[in-house]
Design a protein around this motif. Structure first.
Motif, PDB file in Angstrom:
ATOM      1  N   GLY A  15       0.810  -1.209   0.000  1.00 40.05           N
ATOM      2  CA  GLY A  15       0.000   0.000   0.000  1.00 40.05           C
ATOM      3  C   GLY A  15       0.842   1.257   0.000  1.00 40.05           C
ATOM      4  N   GLU A  16       1.901   1.262   0.813  1.00 43.71           N
ATOM      5  CA  GLU A  16       2.797   2.424   0.854  1.00 43.71           C
ATOM      6  C   GLU A  16       3.559   2.563  -0.461  1.00 43.71           C
ATOM      7  OE1 GLU A  16       2.674   4.510   3.414  1.00 43.71           O
ATOM      8  OE2 GLU A  16       1.129   3.172   4.209  1.00 43.71           O
ATOM      9  N   PHE A  17       4.006   1.440  -0.990  1.00 43.17           N
ATOM     10  CA  PHE A  17       4.746   1.431  -2.252  1.00 43.17           C
ATOM     11  C   PHE A  17       3.918   2.062  -3.372  1.00 43.17           C
ATOM     12  CE2 PHE A  17       6.173  -0.767  -6.157  1.00 43.17           C
ATOM     13  CZ  PHE A  17       7.544  -0.540  -6.092  1.00 43.17           C
ATOM     14  N   SER A  18       2.621   1.742  -3.400  1.00 37.37           N
ATOM     15  CA  SER A  18       1.755   2.217  -4.478  1.00 37.37           C
ATOM     16  C   SER A  18       1.523   3.723  -4.439  1.00 37.37           C
ATOM     17  CB  SER A  18       0.401   1.492  -4.428  1.00 37.37           C
ATOM     18  OG  SER A  18      -0.335   1.860  -3.272  1.00 37.37           O
ATOM     19  N   ASP A  24       2.141   1.634 -14.300  1.00 35.41           N
ATOM     20  CA  ASP A  24       2.874   1.450 -15.554  1.00 35.41           C
ATOM     21  C   ASP A  24       4.370   1.748 -15.422  1.00 35.41           C
ATOM     22  OD1 ASP A  24       2.613   4.164 -15.168  1.00 35.41           O
ATOM     23  OD2 ASP A  24       2.043   4.628 -17.243  1.00 35.41           O
ATOM     24  N   ASN A  25       4.831   2.043 -14.220  1.00 36.35           N
ATOM     25  CA  ASN A  25       6.258   2.294 -14.001  1.00 36.35           C
ATOM     26  C   ASN A  25       7.061   1.003 -14.135  1.00 36.35           C
ATOM     27  OD1 ASN A  25       6.097   4.889 -11.400  1.00 36.35           O
ATOM     28  ND2 ASN A  25       5.932   5.041 -13.608  1.00 36.35           N
ATOM     29  N   SER A  26       8.335   1.150 -14.515  1.00 40.36           N
ATOM     30  CA  SER A  26       9.240   0.009 -14.578  1.00 40.36           C
ATOM     31  C   SER A  26       9.829  -0.250 -13.194  1.00 40.36           C
ATOM     32  CB  SER A  26      10.359   0.268 -15.580  1.00 40.36           C
ATOM     33  OG  SER A  26      11.028   1.478 -15.285  1.00 40.36           O
ATOM     34  N   ILE A  27       9.782  -1.510 -12.759  1.00 39.62           N
ATOM     35  CA  ILE A  27      10.203  -1.887 -11.407  1.00 39.62           C
ATOM     36  C   ILE A  27      11.208  -3.027 -11.489  1.00 39.62           C
ATOM     37  CG2 ILE A  27       9.437  -2.776  -9.167  1.00 39.62           C
ATOM     38  CD1 ILE A  27       6.629  -1.638  -9.897  1.00 39.62           C
ATOM     39  N   LEU A  38       7.331  -9.693  -6.605  1.00 38.58           N
ATOM     40  CA  LEU A  38       6.874  -9.306  -7.939  1.00 38.58           C
ATOM     41  C   LEU A  38       5.528  -9.945  -8.261  1.00 38.58           C
ATOM     42  CD1 LEU A  38      10.166  -9.437 -10.042  1.00 38.58           C
ATOM     43  CD2 LEU A  38       8.995  -7.425  -9.122  1.00 38.58           C
ATOM     44  N   GLY A  39       5.330 -11.156  -7.786  1.00 37.21           N
ATOM     45  CA  GLY A  39       4.038 -11.806  -7.985  1.00 37.21           C
ATOM     46  C   GLY A  39       2.924 -11.037  -7.300  1.00 37.21           C
ATOM     47  N   GLU A  40       3.205 -10.513  -6.115  1.00 38.46           N
ATOM     48  CA  GLU A  40       2.227  -9.693  -5.397  1.00 38.46           C
ATOM     49  C   GLU A  40       1.946  -8.404  -6.153  1.00 38.46           C
ATOM     50  OE1 GLU A  40       1.767  -7.502  -1.015  1.00 38.46           O
ATOM     51  OE2 GLU A  40       3.273  -9.060  -1.317  1.00 38.46           O
ATOM     52  N   LEU A  41       2.999  -7.794  -6.689  1.00 36.22           N
ATOM     53  CA  LEU A  41       2.818  -6.564  -7.471  1.00 36.22           C
ATOM     54  C   LEU A  41       2.013  -6.840  -8.745  1.00 36.22           C
ATOM     55  CD1 LEU A  41       6.347  -4.960  -7.061  1.00 36.22           C
ATOM     56  CD2 LEU A  41       4.192  -4.026  -6.204  1.00 36.22           C
ATOM     57  N   TYR A  42       2.301  -7.952  -9.408  1.00 36.46           N
ATOM     58  CA  TYR A  42       1.555  -8.322 -10.611  1.00 36.46           C
ATOM     59  C   TYR A  42       0.073  -8.476 -10.292  1.00 36.46           C
ATOM     60  CZ  TYR A  42       0.567 -10.660 -15.057  1.00 36.46           C
ATOM     61  OH  TYR A  42       0.056 -10.989 -16.295  1.00 36.46           O
ATOM     62  N   GLY A  45      -1.740  -5.273 -10.211  1.00 31.21           N
ATOM     63  CA  GLY A  45      -1.906  -4.506 -11.431  1.00 31.21           C
ATOM     64  C   GLY A  45      -0.641  -3.978 -12.072  1.00 31.21           C
ATOM     65  N   TYR A  46       0.515  -4.252 -11.471  1.00 26.21           N
ATOM     66  CA  TYR A  46       1.788  -3.828 -12.066  1.00 26.21           C
ATOM     67  C   TYR A  46       2.208  -4.837 -13.141  1.00 26.21           C
ATOM     68  CZ  TYR A  46       2.275  -0.555  -8.161  1.00 26.21           C
ATOM     69  OH  TYR A  46       2.078   0.463  -7.260  1.00 26.21           O
ATOM     70  N   ARG A  47       2.748  -4.344 -14.242  1.00 28.61           N
ATOM     71  CA  ARG A  47       3.099  -5.233 -15.340  1.00 28.61           C
ATOM     72  C   ARG A  47       4.545  -5.084 -15.809  1.00 28.61           C
ATOM     73  NH1 ARG A  47      -0.595  -7.226 -13.553  1.00 28.61           N
ATOM     74  NH2 ARG A  47      -2.533  -7.951 -14.500  1.00 28.61           N
ATOM     75  N   ASN A  48       5.151  -3.916 -15.624  1.00 29.03           N
ATOM     76  CA  ASN A  48       6.499  -3.659 -16.129  1.00 29.03           C
ATOM     77  C   ASN A  48       7.515  -4.063 -15.061  1.00 29.03           C
ATOM     78  OD1 ASN A  48       8.647  -2.793 -17.641  1.00 29.03           O
ATOM     79  ND2 ASN A  48       8.018  -0.661 -17.755  1.00 29.03           N
TER      80      ASN A  48
END
Length: 204
Positions: A15-18, A24-27, A38-42, A45-48
């Protein structure tokens, strides 16, 4: 700077990270293991997303478990990405695996190189503890490694718990956005002090 200690069952502060990193940012996740973060971020809704790790076994496991993630084996101290190419970097329990100041500084130098101007760094790691078990092993291995807080685990791994003064020095090129104490459970089932930090790369 340092806030009241809090305990989280899930160490990654999604939540803080978001608040600082757009979908759409590259991570880049440095030391991604099998890609759990990364699986949690995916999932959120994160894709990059890119993950790198020295462990070929972990990367292989991650490719099976998360076939949609870009997971890569890290072969040396360099990060194989162009200058100013990444919006955000994650360091999740990575510093604890690098026992020397020089090694940590080298990693931070690479991270600053690949981050875009005003890029975000998220760090989650271990701080020094004051219980008898930890004090004993800090003292025992200080002579061996030359740094208070470095110790060996029974299975042979060498880990480091950090003084906050050193953490502030190491992250001095980032403008603090968030910093909070954490208490979390180690791989061996013990409680340890920790922190998470979100910083924005300063202009030079």
């Amino acid at each position: 700077m340092y806030q009241k200690k809090r305990e989280f069952t899930t160490p990654f502060q999604a939540g803080e990270f978001s608040k600082y990193v757009k979908r759409d940012n590259s991570i880049l996740d440095v030391g991604c293991g099998y890609g759990r973060t990364l699986g949690e971020l995916y999932y959120n809704g994160y894709r990059n997303l890119i993950g790198i790790d020295f462990s070929k076994g972990m990367i292989a496991r991650g490719k099976q478990q998360f076939p949609y993630l870009d997971l890569r084996v890290k072969d040396d101290a360099k990060i194989s990405l162009p200058d100013a190419s990444i919006d955000a970097v994650i360091l999740f329990a990575v510093l604890t695996c690098i026992r020397t100041n020089e090694g940590q500084e080298q990693l931070l130098s690479e991270i600053k190189r690949i981050l875009k101007p005003q890029g975000i760094l998220y760090v989650n790691d271990f701080l020094l503890n004051t219980d008898e078990r930890n004090l004993t092993r800090y003292a025992k291995y200080k002579e061996t490694y030359g740094i208070y807080g470095v110790f060996e685990l029974p299975e042979g791994a060498v880990c480091r718990h950090h003084d906050e003064t050193w953490i502030k020095q190491l992250l001095k090129d980032f403008s603090e956005q968030e910093y909070s104490h954490l208490t979390f459970t180690t791989m061996n089932g013990n409680k340890s002090n920790g922190f998470y930090f979100i910083g924005r790369l300063n202009d030079f």
